[in-house]
Design a protein around this motif. Structure first.
Motif, mmCIF file in Angstrom:
data_model
loop_
_atom_site.group_PDB
_atom_site.id
_atom_site.type_symbol
_atom_site.label_atom_id
_atom_site.label_comp_id
_atom_site.label_asym_id
_atom_site.label_seq_id
_atom_site.Cartn_x
_atom_site.Cartn_y
_atom_site.Cartn_z
ATOM 1 N N PRO A 1 0.840 -1.198 0.000
ATOM 2 C CA PRO A 1 0.000 0.000 0.000
ATOM 3 C C PRO A 1 0.873 1.245 0.000
ATOM 4 O O PRO A 1 1.967 1.248 0.574
ATOM 5 N N GLU B 1 0.940 4.087 1.473
ATOM 6 C CA GLU B 1 1.369 4.775 2.698
ATOM 7 C C GLU B 1 2.186 3.876 3.624
ATOM 8 O O GLU B 1 2.547 4.278 4.735
ATOM 9 N N TYR B 2 2.482 2.652 3.192
ATOM 10 C CA TYR B 2 3.213 1.720 4.049
ATOM 11 C C TYR B 2 4.650 2.185 4.207
ATOM 12 O O TYR B 2 5.326 2.471 3.232
ATOM 13 N N GLY B 3 5.104 2.253 5.445
ATOM 14 C CA GLY B 3 6.411 2.842 5.699
ATOM 15 C C GLY B 3 7.576 1.875 5.708
ATOM 16 O O GLY B 3 8.235 1.705 6.722
ATOM 17 N N GLU C 1 -5.649 2.171 1.425
ATOM 18 C CA GLU C 1 -5.419 1.773 0.050
ATOM 19 C C GLU C 1 -6.628 1.093 -0.566
ATOM 20 O O GLU C 1 -6.980 1.350 -1.706
ATOM 21 N N SER D 1 9.629 7.227 7.999
ATOM 22 C CA SER D 1 10.250 5.893 8.045
ATOM 23 C C SER D 1 11.293 5.708 6.959
ATOM 24 O O SER D 1 12.117 4.811 7.034
#
Lengths: 339, 152
Positions: free
Chosen positions: A152, A154-156, B113, B89
């Motif tokens: 996704p 926005e996944y960090g 998402e 991050s």
């Protein structure tokens, strides 16, 4: 016979086929890169007022196609084929874009090599006498590709430094039998190559052997030397893949260092934080249909070899333990008036 | 001439893999480790301060862990929703991924998402796509340890 086959991969396009009109629509990040002046349109955001990234990508492909058509004053019905592909499952972007063009649709998938696969197929059809004009299109979108192939948006997760950045953009071209001067002179269709690469974050390393192999097939089957060309570009090997391709070619005795570059490394500035460089169908499409096409049309360069590269990366196959095979298709573009 | 890549370049898969390993840029390990240590440590410090605050209100130390985790999950989700978590991050790496903030980010980013595919078939089905295995293996391991501890 209007197209002669040399060796197992290369066709001489003898009955003329020209790359006549193009449309290059770029995303915001690409619009801040070094080749921005050559894009027809630069979009300011990734969603374009649509509900999803996929729908935005469709809009970009349609806009690129409409632009290429309008430059030649064509209605869709004036064309014989719409040949298009993209990175999404079921080539969704291309399939739905085809709804706008009431002509026979040939959906293709060569991953990021879609540009030259469509050019190759289109040139063979027209040169073979099976049509006068074709509309070609390909696109990629950073967010739609990330959510399908990786994570996704926005996944960090921290990207490794050999990772690449999927280019957001769409490129379309009208190829014809009668509008010079940029001629598609040869087409080299590659085969799948697999040297055991397994890292989906490093597709450039999976594609480098395929790109180098396609160039070798091309040089040896046409009898041409790399120096025949003013410019040789690969699609999206990135910095790491590009260096590997140069080394592989050197093993076969070819020195391409000065003339060769990779679209993925040309499309962004280093400070844009793209690690190894750009990737995606739009990497080659934006550079070739924007910058390279302009330079060829104006006679700034006369002969270019475009080697778009694609990794047949299937997330399912990867999880099941398979390595990632790749392929490349090369197309030579020459300015006829300089011959 | 139809030759496989291995023959054209006289190279085996293993040799090519060695070539690739040499070409791949080295990650800045020192910098990554330092930033992860500092950011992870900072979050741990903040967590402790939150626990201290709640014990000051009368919670026992183990009870105070619950609101502390809840606050971190909230902050992780908020940062993800605001689009800043991934920007942070990029630098902090494991420092923000390992604590529960990373867990919150994985669920929130997936939920955001897949919203486009509807609440039930999108958000509901897909929000645990990244965190799912953590939950499954965490619960199963806890069950096994619990059984063993009950027997011993």
């Amino acid at each position: 016979m209007s197209a002669a086959k040399n060796g197992a991969h290369t066709f001489s396009i003898e009955k003329p086929v020209y790359l006549s009109f193009t449309g290059a629509i770029a995303g915001p990040k690409e619009g801040k890169g070094p080749l921005a002046p050559d894009y027809d349109v630069v979009k300011q955001d990734l969603k374009l007022g649509q509900k999803s990234f996929e729908k935005a990508e469709r809009m970009m492909m349609k806009e690129a196609c409409d632009l290429a058509l309008s430059k030649g004053n064509y209605r869709p019905e004036d064309l014989d084929y719409f040949i298009a592909g993209d990175l999404l499952n079921q080539i969704t972007v291309s399939g739905y874009s085809a709804l706008n063009y009431p002509i026979p649709f040939l959906g293709i998938y060569g991953a990021c090599a879609n540009l030259t696969q469509s050019m190759g197929l289109g040139a063979l059809l027209i040169s073979g006498g099976y049509g006068e004009r074709a509309l070609l299109a390909t696109s990629s979108h950073n967010c739609s590709a990330e959510r399908q192939y990786r994570y996704p948006t926005e996944y960090g997760f921290q990207k490794p430094c050999h990772a690449q950045w999927t280019v957001t953009g769409a490129g379309a071209a009208v190829i014809t039998a009668d509008v010079p001067p940029v001629r598609i002179t040869t087409v080299t269709l590659g085969e799948l190559a697999d040297l055991g690469m397994r890292d989906p974050a490093c597709l450039g390393t999976a594609m480098a052997p395929a790109a180098a192999a396609a160039m070798v097939y091309h040089f040896e089957e046409t009898g041409r030397d790399p120096s025949f060309y003013d410019a040789i570009v690969s699609g999206d090997l990135g910095q790491v893949g590009k260096e590997l391709a140069i080394d592989l070619l050197f093993r076969r005795g070819y020195n391409v260092g000065d003339i060769y570059n990779d679209c993925g490394t040309m499309i962004y500035y280093p400070h844009q934080q793209v690690n190894s460089g750009g990737s995606g169908c739009a990497a080659s499409a934006l550079v070739v249909l924007g910058n390279l096409f302009r330079r060829l049309s104006q006679g700034e360069i006369n002969r270019a070899l475009v080697v778009a590269t694609g990794a047949m990366h299937s997330p399912t196959a990867c999880l099941q333990g398979d390595s990632i095979p790749a392929l490349a298709y090369a197309v030579s573009l020459e300015n006829e008036t300089s011959q | 001439m139809s030759k496989k890549v291995e023959d054209i370049f006289e190279i085996s898969s293993d040799e090519y893999q060695q070539m690739v390993e040499q070409k791949k840029p080295r990650p800045p390990l020192g910098k990554n480790l330092l930033l992860a240590f500092l950011s992870g440590g900072f979050l741990a410090l903040v967590g402790q301060l939150i626990i201290n605050f709640f014990t000051g209100l009368g919670f026992t130390p183990s009870e105070a862990a619950d609101p502390m985790v809840a606050i971190f999950i909230f902050l992780g989700a908020l940062a993800t929703g605001l689009g800043v978590f991934d920007k942070i991050s990029h630098y902090t790496g494991a420092g923000t991924a390992i604590p529960v903030t990373g867990f919150a980010n994985s669920i929130t980013s997936a939920a955001l998402e897949f919203k486009k595919e509807g609440l039930v078939t999108g958000v509901g089905s897909k929000m645990f796509v990244l965190a799912g295995s953590v939950i499954v293996f965490g619960v199963v391991t806890a069950l096994i340890i619990g059984v063993i501890s009950a027997i011993i």
